[in-house]
Design a protein around this motif. Sequence first.
Motif, PDB file in Angstrom:
ATOM      1  N   VAL A 248       0.847  -1.192   0.000  1.00  0.00           N
ATOM      2  CA  VAL A 248       0.000   0.000   0.000  1.00  0.00           C
ATOM      3  C   VAL A 248       0.880   1.239   0.000  1.00  0.00           C
ATOM      4  N   GLY A 249       0.324   2.346  -0.472  1.00  0.00           N
ATOM      5  CA  GLY A 249       1.066   3.599  -0.455  1.00  0.00           C
ATOM      6  C   GLY A 249       0.905   4.382  -1.739  1.00  0.00           C
ATOM      7  N   PRO A 250       1.492   5.570  -1.809  1.00  0.00           N
ATOM      8  CA  PRO A 250       1.387   6.404  -3.010  1.00  0.00           C
ATOM      9  C   PRO A 250       1.882   5.719  -4.279  1.00  0.00           C
ATOM     10  N   HIS A 251       2.797   4.758  -4.140  1.00  0.00           N
ATOM     11  CA  HIS A 251       3.289   4.032  -5.315  1.00  0.00           C
ATOM     12  C   HIS A 251       2.234   3.098  -5.883  1.00  0.00           C
ATOM     13  N   ARG A 252       1.135   2.906  -5.144  1.00  0.00           N
ATOM     14  CA  ARG A 252       0.017   2.089  -5.629  1.00  0.00           C
ATOM     15  C   ARG A 252      -1.210   2.952  -5.934  1.00  0.00           C
ATOM     16  N   ALA A 253      -1.029   4.258  -5.948  1.00  0.00           N
ATOM     17  CA  ALA A 253      -2.147   5.157  -6.249  1.00  0.00           C
ATOM     18  C   ALA A 253      -2.657   4.906  -7.666  1.00  0.00           C
ATOM     19  N   GLU A 254      -3.916   5.208  -7.882  1.00  0.00           N
ATOM     20  CA  GLU A 254      -4.537   4.991  -9.186  1.00  0.00           C
ATOM     21  C   GLU A 254      -5.347   6.216  -9.582  1.00  0.00           C
ATOM     22  N   LEU A 255      -5.283   6.538 -10.847  1.00  0.00           N
ATOM     23  CA  LEU A 255      -6.101   7.595 -11.437  1.00  0.00           C
ATOM     24  C   LEU A 255      -6.984   6.927 -12.481  1.00  0.00           C
ATOM     25  N   ARG A 256      -8.268   6.883 -12.218  1.00  0.00           N
ATOM     26  CA  ARG A 256      -9.197   6.230 -13.140  1.00  0.00           C
ATOM     27  C   ARG A 256      -9.905   7.275 -13.988  1.00  0.00           C
ATOM     28  N   ILE A 257      -9.956   7.017 -15.283  1.00  0.00           N
ATOM     29  CA  ILE A 257     -10.615   7.918 -16.221  1.00  0.00           C
ATOM     30  C   ILE A 257     -11.976   7.323 -16.545  1.00  0.00           C
ATOM     31  N   LYS A 258     -13.034   8.048 -16.173  1.00  0.00           N
ATOM     32  CA  LYS A 258     -14.386   7.511 -16.305  1.00  0.00           C
ATOM     33  C   LYS A 258     -15.260   8.404 -17.188  1.00  0.00           C
ATOM     34  N   VAL A 259     -16.168   7.759 -17.897  1.00  0.00           N
ATOM     35  CA  VAL A 259     -17.181   8.453 -18.690  1.00  0.00           C
ATOM     36  C   VAL A 259     -18.539   7.894 -18.282  1.00  0.00           C
ATOM     37  N   GLY A 260     -19.403   8.772 -17.798  1.00  0.00           N
ATOM     38  CA  GLY A 260     -20.708   8.320 -17.337  1.00  0.00           C
ATOM     39  C   GLY A 260     -20.616   7.309 -16.216  1.00  0.00           C
ATOM     40  N   GLY A 261     -19.579   7.423 -15.383  1.00  0.00           N
ATOM     41  CA  GLY A 261     -19.412   6.529 -14.248  1.00  0.00           C
ATOM     42  C   GLY A 261     -18.737   5.215 -14.572  1.00  0.00           C
ATOM     43  N   LYS A 262     -18.388   4.970 -15.841  1.00  0.00           N
ATOM     44  CA  LYS A 262     -17.737   3.723 -16.242  1.00  0.00           C
ATOM     45  C   LYS A 262     -16.322   4.002 -16.728  1.00  0.00           C
ATOM     46  N   LEU A 263     -15.441   3.010 -16.586  1.00  0.00           N
ATOM     47  CA  LEU A 263     -14.079   3.179 -17.074  1.00  0.00           C
ATOM     48  C   LEU A 263     -14.106   3.502 -18.563  1.00  0.00           C
ATOM     49  N   ALA A 264     -13.424   4.573 -18.936  1.00  0.00           N
ATOM     50  CA  ALA A 264     -13.484   5.047 -20.318  1.00  0.00           C
ATOM     51  C   ALA A 264     -13.043   3.976 -21.311  1.00  0.00           C
ATOM     52  N   LYS A 265     -12.015   3.216 -20.955  1.00  0.00           N
ATOM     53  CA  LYS A 265     -11.476   2.245 -21.916  1.00  0.00           C
ATOM     54  C   LYS A 265     -12.479   1.156 -22.269  1.00  0.00           C
ATOM     55  N   THR A 266     -13.520   0.991 -21.446  1.00  0.00           N
ATOM     56  CA  THR A 266     -14.507  -0.061 -21.706  1.00  0.00           C
ATOM     57  C   THR A 266     -15.694   0.428 -22.524  1.00  0.00           C
ATOM     58  N   VAL A 267     -15.828   1.743 -22.722  1.00  0.00           N
ATOM     59  CA  VAL A 267     -17.058   2.244 -23.350  1.00  0.00           C
ATOM     60  C   VAL A 267     -16.830   3.202 -24.515  1.00  0.00           C
ATOM     61  N   VAL A 268     -15.582   3.596 -24.797  1.00  0.00           N
ATOM     62  CA  VAL A 268     -15.385   4.610 -25.838  1.00  0.00           C
ATOM     63  C   VAL A 268     -14.656   4.029 -27.044  1.00  0.00           C
ATOM     64  N   SER A 269     -14.885   4.653 -28.200  1.00  0.00           N
ATOM     65  CA  SER A 269     -14.188   4.300 -29.431  1.00  0.00           C
ATOM     66  C   SER A 269     -12.826   4.991 -29.453  1.00  0.00           C
ATOM     67  N   ARG A 270     -12.022   4.687 -30.476  1.00  0.00           N
ATOM     68  CA  ARG A 270     -10.716   5.348 -30.603  1.00  0.00           C
ATOM     69  C   ARG A 270     -10.897   6.855 -30.789  1.00  0.00           C
ATOM     70  N   GLY A 271     -11.874   7.244 -31.601  1.00  0.00           N
ATOM     71  CA  GLY A 271     -12.106   8.665 -31.813  1.00  0.00           C
ATOM     72  C   GLY A 271     -12.534   9.368 -30.537  1.00  0.00           C
ATOM     73  N   GLN A 272     -13.453   8.741 -29.786  1.00  0.00           N
ATOM     74  CA  GLN A 272     -13.866   9.321 -28.507  1.00  0.00           C
ATOM     75  C   GLN A 272     -12.692   9.365 -27.530  1.00  0.00           C
ATOM     76  N   GLY A 273     -11.853   8.326 -27.584  1.00  0.00           N
ATOM     77  CA  GLY A 273     -10.666   8.315 -26.736  1.00  0.00           C
ATOM     78  C   GLY A 273      -9.761   9.493 -27.032  1.00  0.00           C
ATOM     79  N   LYS A 274      -9.677   9.849 -28.307  1.00  0.00           N
ATOM     80  CA  LYS A 274      -8.840  10.988 -28.686  1.00  0.00           C
ATOM     81  C   LYS A 274      -9.408  12.290 -28.132  1.00  0.00           C
ATOM     82  N   LEU A 275     -10.729  12.419 -28.129  1.00  0.00           N
ATOM     83  CA  LEU A 275     -11.349  13.610 -27.544  1.00  0.00           C
ATOM     84  C   LEU A 275     -11.128  13.656 -26.031  1.00  0.00           C
TER      85      LEU A 275
END
Length: 361
Positions: A248-275
């Motif tokens: 545990v500690g800052p070396h295990r910190a996580e920054l999650r990128i979400k869209v509409g409450g869901k992880l972005a990588k699971t719901v967006v296209s490449r074009g949306q990812g670029k935006l």
Amino acid sequence: MQLTSLSVQHVRRIAAAQISPADQTNLISGPNGSGKTSLLESIHYLATARSFRASRVSEVISHGQTALIVSGELKDSAGVNSRVGVEKTSNTTRLRINGEAVTVASTIARLVPVLTFNTESYSLLNGGPANRRALLDRLLFHVEPEYLRTLKTYYRGLKQRNALLRANTTHKQVVYWDHQLEAVANRLDRWRGACISTLNEYICASALNERIGSLELEYRRGWVAEESFSNLLAANSVKDRDAGTTTVGPHRAELRIKVGGKLAKTVVSRGQGKLIIATIVSAQARFIREYALEPPILLVDDLASELDRSACQAAVDALISTKAQIFFTAIESSDLPASLCESAKVFHVEHGQVHPTVMDQ
């Protein structure tokens, strides 16, 4: 910070080039493999003494040459000029600011804040947590003078604790480092949390967010919020000894990128990812401008691919609104919005040769 002149020698296909960029918007056009991205890479070398796409400098130095050399004139918001130079061989690095030798690259990096937006930027969405922690660390390096020192102190202490865990030393020795780590861990956490809060404010206010739909950065500190860090380390001591590392500690910190409450990588296209990346880069640029009191330099490679005309225009507008100096690349100038081409200073690259271009009106 603005780059007012750039000189490049022996960077990939570019044998020698000199340009005088515009204060805000610059466009570099040319065929694939002509040297467009190499010009951006040269600016990145000037700012960080590192490439953004190669781990070994030998891959970047032009064939048949032994060193690359990049130098440039910079002007800050107060009108003060600085000259920076970087010379790299496979084994050595020579750095200079205003003619004086510099021993560490972070000195130049602090002077020349730079942000990149290229194909590697997708690692923010699809890569591991380390990629997103690095985003936070780079931002805070530019705005908080003590951040880098505190981060290094934390990792030195973490290394000591992990060594003791693997050596199966006494509990008392490990507890000493638990308390040493707590103070610096809490400082890092406060800085990171405040940074994410501010970035989310900028993202919420961005016109791009309406296209994406409720983009949000979620920060997880790396340990249970209700527990003091040293108490949690003590509670995890058996688990950590078994693992041979601090879990545990800052070396295990996580920054999650979400869209509409869901992880972005699971719901967006490449074009949306670029935006999404354009929105985050714009927020980063605004953060640096407001808290470091100097706008960064943005290096934006091949923005038009995977975006329709309307989305590309929206991304360009968001990036330009940061008031940063920006270098865009495109195969054809017409790949980018006409409004950008009309306002930008345009350079054409072909066969490693760089020439300014006058756009047709």
